[in-house]
Scaffold this motif. Structure first.
Motif, short mmCIF file in Angstrom:
data_model
loop_
_atom_site.label_atom_id
_atom_site.label_comp_id
_atom_site.label_asym_id
_atom_site.label_seq_id
_atom_site.Cartn_x
_atom_site.Cartn_y
_atom_site.Cartn_z
N ILE A 13 0.84 -1.20 0.00
CA ILE A 13 0.00 0.00 0.00
C ILE A 13 0.88 1.25 0.00
O ILE A 13 0.63 2.20 -0.76
CB ILE A 13 -0.96 -0.01 1.21
N SER A 14 1.91 1.24 0.82
CA SER A 14 2.85 2.36 0.87
C SER A 14 3.43 2.64 -0.51
O SER A 14 3.53 3.80 -0.94
CB SER A 14 3.97 2.04 1.86
N ASN A 15 3.81 1.59 -1.21
CA ASN A 15 4.43 1.76 -2.52
C ASN A 15 3.45 2.22 -3.58
O ASN A 15 3.86 2.86 -4.55
CB ASN A 15 5.15 0.48 -2.93
N LEU A 16 2.19 1.92 -3.43
CA LEU A 16 1.19 2.49 -4.34
C LEU A 16 1.16 4.01 -4.21
O LEU A 16 1.18 4.73 -5.22
CB LEU A 16 -0.20 1.91 -4.06
N ALA A 21 2.98 9.44 -6.00
CA ALA A 21 3.64 10.68 -5.58
C ALA A 21 4.83 10.98 -6.48
O ALA A 21 5.05 12.13 -6.88
CB ALA A 21 4.09 10.58 -4.12
N TRP A 22 5.63 9.96 -6.78
CA TRP A 22 6.85 10.18 -7.55
C TRP A 22 6.62 10.27 -9.05
O TRP A 22 7.30 11.02 -9.74
CB TRP A 22 7.85 9.06 -7.27
N ALA A 80 2.80 11.52 -0.67
CA ALA A 80 3.92 10.89 0.03
C ALA A 80 3.65 10.77 1.53
O ALA A 80 4.15 9.85 2.17
CB ALA A 80 5.20 11.69 -0.21
N PHE A 81 2.84 11.67 2.07
CA PHE A 81 2.47 11.55 3.49
C PHE A 81 1.84 10.18 3.74
O PHE A 81 2.18 9.50 4.71
CB PHE A 81 1.50 12.67 3.88
N PHE A 82 0.95 9.77 2.85
CA PHE A 82 0.28 8.48 3.04
C PHE A 82 1.24 7.31 2.81
O PHE A 82 1.06 6.24 3.39
CB PHE A 82 -0.96 8.38 2.16
N GLU A 83 2.25 7.53 1.98
CA GLU A 83 3.29 6.52 1.84
C GLU A 83 3.91 6.23 3.21
O GLU A 83 4.04 5.07 3.62
CB GLU A 83 4.38 7.00 0.88
N TYR A 84 4.25 7.27 3.93
CA TYR A 84 4.87 7.11 5.24
C TYR A 84 3.90 6.57 6.28
O TYR A 84 4.30 5.84 7.19
CB TYR A 84 5.49 8.43 5.71
N ILE A 119 9.03 -5.00 -3.88
CA ILE A 119 7.65 -4.51 -3.93
C ILE A 119 7.58 -3.21 -4.72
O ILE A 119 6.69 -3.02 -5.55
CB ILE A 119 7.09 -4.32 -2.50
N THR A 120 8.54 -2.31 -4.51
CA THR A 120 8.56 -1.04 -5.23
C THR A 120 8.59 -1.26 -6.74
O THR A 120 7.82 -0.67 -7.49
CB THR A 120 9.78 -0.20 -4.81
#
Length: 123
Positions: free
Chosen positions: A12-15, A20-21, A49-53, A83-84
């Protein structure tokens, strides 16, 4: 249970990270987004990116063996990289539709699988 949950949270973080990127390169197709300057684009990316963290930090804390999880720091890092690249590839091919999956990508992923094997192997 900590291992699978760690993998889910990292995915989920990588999504969020991928959008973001790299998402801003595709979002320019949206009328409201195409009018944003670079500062606006950066702020939208930071918001994503906040939600990535929000997902990555708990995943690493949960998965780290020092906190009772199943993974060492090296193992967490190599898992995160695989995963990334998997999430990025799926997004590039099926969501952004900018690239096609080539033999060189498949060969690169095979090398990543070999890296996972080497990192996780207890010599």
């Amino acid at each position: 249970m900590k291992g699978p949950l760690t993998l889910l949270l990292l995915t989920i973080s990588n999504l969020f990270m991928t959008f973001a990127w790299y998402g801003h390169l595709q979002f320019k197709k949206l009328a409201w987004f195409s009018k944003l300057g670079i500062v606006g684009v950066v702020l939208v990316s930071w918001g994503l990116a906040f939600f990535e963290y929000v997902f990555q930090v708990p995943a690493n804390r949960l998965g780290y063996e020092g906190n009772g999880g199943p993974f060492s720091l090296f193992e967490l890092k190599v898992i995160q990289e695989v995963i990334t690249l998997t999430v990025f590839t799926l997004c590039a091919v099926f969501v952004f539709k900018t690239d096609k999956l080539g033999w060189n990508h498949v060969a690169g992923f095979a090398l990543l699988v070999a890296a996972v094997y080497v990192i996780f192997r207890k010599w």
